[in-house]
Each structure stands twice: as structure tokens, then as C-alpha cells.
Write an enzyme that holds these catalytic residues in place. Structure first.
Site, PDB file in Angstrom:
ATOM      1  N   ARG A 101      13.960  -2.207  -7.516  1.00 36.72           N
ATOM      2  CA  ARG A 101      12.971  -1.509  -8.342  1.00 36.72           C
ATOM      3  C   ARG A 101      13.594  -0.756  -9.515  1.00 36.72           C
ATOM      4  NH1 ARG A 101      10.959  -4.549  -5.761  1.00 36.72           N
ATOM      5  NH2 ARG A 101       9.164  -4.424  -4.367  1.00 36.72           N
ATOM      6  N   SER A 156       2.260   1.494  -5.267  1.00 35.62           N
ATOM      7  CA  SER A 156       3.114   2.197  -4.313  1.00 35.62           C
ATOM      8  C   SER A 156       3.748   3.396  -5.017  1.00 35.62           C
ATOM      9  CB  SER A 156       4.202   1.263  -3.780  1.00 35.62           C
ATOM     10  OG  SER A 156       3.623   0.197  -3.059  1.00 35.62           O
ATOM     11  N   GLU A 182       8.123   5.982  -7.504  1.00 37.64           N
ATOM     12  CA  GLU A 182       8.299   4.744  -8.259  1.00 37.64           C
ATOM     13  C   GLU A 182       7.757   4.861  -9.677  1.00 37.64           C
ATOM     14  OE1 GLU A 182       7.093   0.026  -7.882  1.00 37.64           O
ATOM     15  OE2 GLU A 182       7.542   1.174  -6.087  1.00 37.64           O
TER      16      GLU A 182
END
Length: 349
Positions: A159, A236, A341
Site C-alpha cells: 500500500r 479501508s 490508509e
């Protein structure tokens, strides 16, 4: 100042999937790559703070907004030389699958724009952008040059990439290396394999994989739906934590003290350590689906504990309060720190 459109003040909640965020002092849309580069050059030369906006699916903007110019990347379309950065991501994935191209199907239903996908190495259902990206065109704000950068030079990890957390470069175009046989990439995710009735490693028609992924995401509130507040989120909110190899034994021992030594802990190989499931940790730290934040104006999704959602009357302060409660609860229970995130604009946890 700008020669592109008419600069106006704009509420950023109208441009984020969380539907949160205060006003931008100035808001301008660039419809072509040439306009985008010209506008940013002009703003940089004037010393104006700039916030680049794509689909708004990975932004948490403060209630105070942004004291500068927000530049919405409105470039769209694709051809044999790649995809424009502002192109709606899922529309492009749908078109690729329809054209018999495979490799992106597991990334179906992800909101946002194409240009954002390499920045955080977007991934889902066993696929990451790093596995299919060929190259990008990048405007370097420091040198003023436009460069083509190969995927191997983007420093991809879980990520993240060298582009995340910096505004020194602007993605203008992305290119992918896709299969032309109409089949998906090898299925790597057990839940998806089960939904498809196939084995890990099998390849299936890309259209079937896309349909299965969209169904799985919809059940988790991860496909945008204006009528469903479970989708008023940034996806998320926390990444799955990666525990370094030399800390794994201690981390698992502490988790076992809480949940019992006979309870299996979901874990997966990761660069430099072992990746744990953030959703699993959140739930076992006492935060169930639908757990409320201040006044019930924000909640964990009723379908998926990784999504923090706006129930319709929330503020960014409400959302951050819930995020801190969840983060601190997991840390205090298991000794594992969750990290956000999405990008936090003019605010922090």
C-alpha cells in the site's frame, strides 16, 4: 491567477467519498494534461499551496478545509498509450475486461481515479497495481520536466510507493501490461476462489472474476452507493499491520493472551515480517460492525469493520475521534499500532 476555468470557493465534502471536508479557498478543474501541467506550474511559481484531487476516495479533509487551491484532475480517456490520470478507475477496468484484457479484474469496484492507483499501490483480492503496472508519466514539480518512469523504479511495497506522502510529482498517465486472452490473472485470494468455485492459482474468464469481486465488495459496503451510508467511507481506513520478523513471536504471544492460544490468528507473509489482519484485530479489541463514534454520526461500517463511515451528519472531527478510539483500543489490547490508509489533509490522528 489561473487561465484554467474560473477559480471559486468549493466545499470539499462534495468531492470526497466520505462526504466530509471544509471549503477550499480556490477550486479549479484541469480537463487536459496540458492544462494540468500549466496550472500547477503557475501556482507553484506564485507560491500557492496546492492540493491535487482525483476521485476523492482516499482523502480525509479537515473541517477547516484547505487554505489554498484545489486542482481537480479532470483528464479522462484511454488509448494504446495508457490511461489518463483523472479517468474513473472502475469505468476503465470495466472497459478493459469487456475488451478481453485480463489482469485488473480483481481491482474492480475500487473508487477513485486511475492516476491514484500507483501512488498507494492499490490492491484487493490478491492483486496489487505493482503486479500489472508497466510505467507512468510524471510531472516533476521540482525540475519542471515530464518523465516516463518504469514500474520497477517506483519503490512499490504494501500500500505504498515512492510517490506516497509527497506532492513533488503528479501522475499524468498510467500504462498496464495486461493479458490478451480474456482470462484473469491467477486467482490468489481464498475468498474469491471460493466464490468462483475454483482453486488458488487458477485462471478464469476475466468477466467472471470481475462479477465475483463486485459481489464480494458490495456485501462489504465497498461499492459506492449514495443510498447506503456504509459506502460513505474512504474504503479501508487502516492498513493491515506488518510486524517485523524479530517481533512476531512476542506479538503473537500477546494476542494469544487475549483471545486464547487455541484461536488461530490470521497472518500472511510480507516484506520484512508478517502481515496481520487489521479487521480481525479491531473486532477482537471490542469494536464490532456498526460500532458508533460521537453521537452515532460516524460508525464502523455495519458490513466491514475496516471502514469508518459517515452516517449523514458527521464532521471530520467525529471521524477522527472514532479512528483514534479504534487505533488506541487495538494498541492497548494487542500492542499493535494501526496506521491510516487515506491521506489526512490539514488534520491528523
Amino acid at each position: 491567477m489561473s487561465t484554467v476555468g474560473t477559480p471559486v470557493q468549493e466545499a470539499l465534502r462534495e468531492h470526497t467519498t466520505l462526504r466530509l471536508g471544509g471549503p477550499a479557498r480556490r477550486f479549479v478543474t484541469a480537463s487536459t494534461t496540458e492544462e494540468l501541467v500549466s496550472l500547477v506550474r503557475e501556482l507553484d511559481a506564485a507560491g500557492e499551496p496546492v492540493l491535487l484531487l482525483g476521485g476523492g476516495s482516499n482523502l480525509v479533509v479537515a473541517d477547516a478545509g484547505f487554505a489554498g487551491t484545489v486542482v481537480r484532475i479532470g483528464t479522462t480517456g484511454w488509448d494504446d498509450d495508457g490511461v489518463a490520470a483523472g479517468q474513473n478507475w472502475d469505468d476503465y477496468v470495466a472497459a478493459a475486461v469487456c475488451a478481453g484484457l485480463g489482469g485488473l479484474e480483481c481491482l474492480s469496484g475500487i473508487p477513485g481515479s486511475a492516476g491514484a492507483t500507483p501512488i498507494q499501490n492499490v490492491g484487493a483480492y490478491g492483486c496489487e497495481i505493482s503486479q500489472v503496472l508497466h510505467s507512468i508519466d510524471l510531472y516533476d514539480r521540482r525540475s519542471g520536466e515530464i518523465r516516463t518512469i518504469a514500474a520497477a523504479d517506483l519503490g512499490f511495497a504494501y500500500r505504498t510507493s515512492v510517490l506516497k506522502g509527497t506532492d513533488s510529482g503528479i501522475v499524468l498517465r498510467v500504462r498496464f501490461s495486461l493479458h490478451t486472452d480474456g482470462l484473469s490473472a491467477p486467482i490468489r485470494y481464498a475468498e474469491l476462489a471460493a466464490a468462483l468455485g475454483t482453486e488458488i492459482g487458477a485462471r478464469v474468464p476475466a468477466a467472471e472474476a470481475r462479477e465475483a469481486v463486485l459481489a464480494l465488495r458490495a456485501r462489504k459496503g465497498m461499492v459506492l452507493d449514495e443510498a447506503d451510508h456504509d459506502t460513505w467511507s474512504a474504503g479501508s481506513f487502516f492498513t493491515n499491520p506488518v510486524v517485523a520478523h524479530d517481533q512476531v513471536a512476542d506479538a503473537l504471544a500477546r494476542i494469544a493472551e487475549v483471545v486464547g492460544s487455541d484461536v488461530p490468528v490470521p497472518r500472511y507473509p510480507a516484506d520484512g515480517g508478517v502481515k496481520l489482519s487489521a479487521a480481525w484485530l479491531i473486532e477482537r479489541a471490542g469494536f464490532s460492525k456498526g460500532y458508533p463514534g460521537p453521537g452515532g454520526r460516524v460508525r464502523l461500517s455495519t458490513k466491514h469493520t475496516l471502514a469508518l463511515t459517515n452516517r449523514g451528519a458527521a464532521t471530520t472531527a467525529d471521524l477522527l475521534a472514532l479512528a483514534r478510539e479504534v487505533r488506541d483500543g487495538v494498541r492497548d489490547t494487542f500492542g499493535v499500532t494501526l496506521r491510516p490508509e487515506p491521506l489526512l489533509i490539514n488534520c491528523r490522528l
